[in-house]
Scaffold this active site. Sequence first.
Site, PDB file in Angstrom:
ATOM      1  N   ASP A   1     -46.193-118.147  16.774  1.00 31.64           N
ATOM      2  CA  ASP A   1     -45.063-118.297  15.852  1.00 31.64           C
ATOM      3  C   ASP A   1     -44.335-119.613  16.074  1.00 31.64           C
ATOM      4  O   ASP A   1     -43.946-120.294  15.120  1.00 31.64           O
ATOM      5  CB  ASP A   1     -44.084-117.135  16.027  1.00 31.64           C
ATOM      6  CG  ASP A   1     -44.595-115.846  15.392  1.00 31.64           C
ATOM      7  OD1 ASP A   1     -45.434-115.931  14.476  1.00 31.64           O
ATOM      8  OD2 ASP A   1     -44.148-114.763  15.803  1.00 31.64           O
TER       9      ASP A   1
ATOM     10  N   ARG B   1     -53.611-108.550  18.805  1.00 26.16           N
ATOM     11  CA  ARG B   1     -53.236-107.475  19.712  1.00 26.16           C
ATOM     12  C   ARG B   1     -52.615-106.327  18.940  1.00 26.16           C
ATOM     13  O   ARG B   1     -51.632-106.505  18.221  1.00 26.16           O
ATOM     14  CB  ARG B   1     -52.245-108.011  20.766  1.00 26.16           C
ATOM     15  CG  ARG B   1     -51.920-107.017  21.853  1.00 26.16           C
ATOM     16  CD  ARG B   1     -51.159-107.660  22.994  1.00 26.16           C
ATOM     17  NE  ARG B   1     -49.887-108.244  22.562  1.00 26.16           N
ATOM     18  CZ  ARG B   1     -49.006-108.763  23.398  1.00 26.16           C
ATOM     19  NH1 ARG B   1     -49.266-108.802  24.692  1.00 26.16           N
ATOM     20  NH2 ARG B   1     -47.878-109.266  22.947  1.00 26.16           N
TER      21      ARG B   1
ATOM     22  N   ASP C   1     -43.268-116.033  21.331  1.00 23.57           N
ATOM     23  CA  ASP C   1     -44.600-115.952  20.733  1.00 23.57           C
ATOM     24  C   ASP C   1     -45.115-117.360  20.485  1.00 23.57           C
ATOM     25  O   ASP C   1     -44.579-118.094  19.647  1.00 23.57           O
ATOM     26  CB  ASP C   1     -44.542-115.169  19.422  1.00 23.57           C
ATOM     27  CG  ASP C   1     -45.927-114.911  18.841  1.00 23.57           C
ATOM     28  OD1 ASP C   1     -46.592-115.876  18.427  1.00 23.57           O
ATOM     29  OD2 ASP C   1     -46.344-113.737  18.814  1.00 23.57           O
TER      30      ASP C   1
ATOM     31  N   THR D   1     -51.157-100.179  21.043  1.00 25.32           N
ATOM     32  CA  THR D   1     -51.969-100.017  22.259  1.00 25.32           C
ATOM     33  C   THR D   1     -52.013-101.278  23.117  1.00 25.32           C
ATOM     34  O   THR D   1     -52.404-101.217  24.286  1.00 25.32           O
ATOM     35  CB  THR D   1     -53.415 -99.641  21.888  1.00 25.32           C
ATOM     36  OG1 THR D   1     -54.025-100.750  21.199  1.00 25.32           O
ATOM     37  CG2 THR D   1     -53.442 -98.412  20.985  1.00 25.32           C
TER      38      THR D   1
END
Length: 210
Positions: free
Chosen positions: A204, A105, A201, A109
């Site tokens: 992670d 990602r 996340d 944006t």
Amino acid sequence: MNELVTEIRHPLVQHKLTLMRSKDTPTDNFRRLLREISQMLAYEVTRDLPIELVKIETPITTIDAPTISGKKLCVISVLRAGNGILDGMLDLLPNARVGHIGLYRDPETLEPVEYYFKVPEDIAERLVIVVDPMLATGNSAAAAITRLKLRGATTIKFVCLLAAPEGIKVMNAAHPDVPVITASIDDHLNEHGYIVPGLGDAGDRLFGTK
């Protein structure tokens, strides 16, 4: 009620998900819990598979017994965090074919950028289960499914651990023919595109990279 989305409210799923959400859960436990929940999600996403009768011999007699019909499934992992769900799925579906789509990602944006794509050649003939722990903005999931449809896939389901209402809206608009199976529909996305309350996340936490 969104008929395209199934939220799995089983007590075991919800209990394990609560443990995963805790910031104090270490990497090894997080990885194990994701694998366990993924097995239960696999059970749900495959409950309507077609079956046929085959003749077998038990130690007692001969019977016509049910077995899954047609070609084996194909599980597509959206890299990298999707591999955490893939491992659990393959525990339950060891004969499934496997594909990978690499997307990241863009931090500015929030749009997906593809860097890898490898799927079975006969994907058009298989039920495809796309897996990614988080349905956040929905952009990556929608882009992955668009690529699969361009390769001929026609029967697709999407499985995730957590989904945000914003991501569900994007998926439903882009692919109204693709059911979504999730362990939880969370509240919203924050300004950074993370699911709230979420679990941080997933990649992670799964791989211990932060």
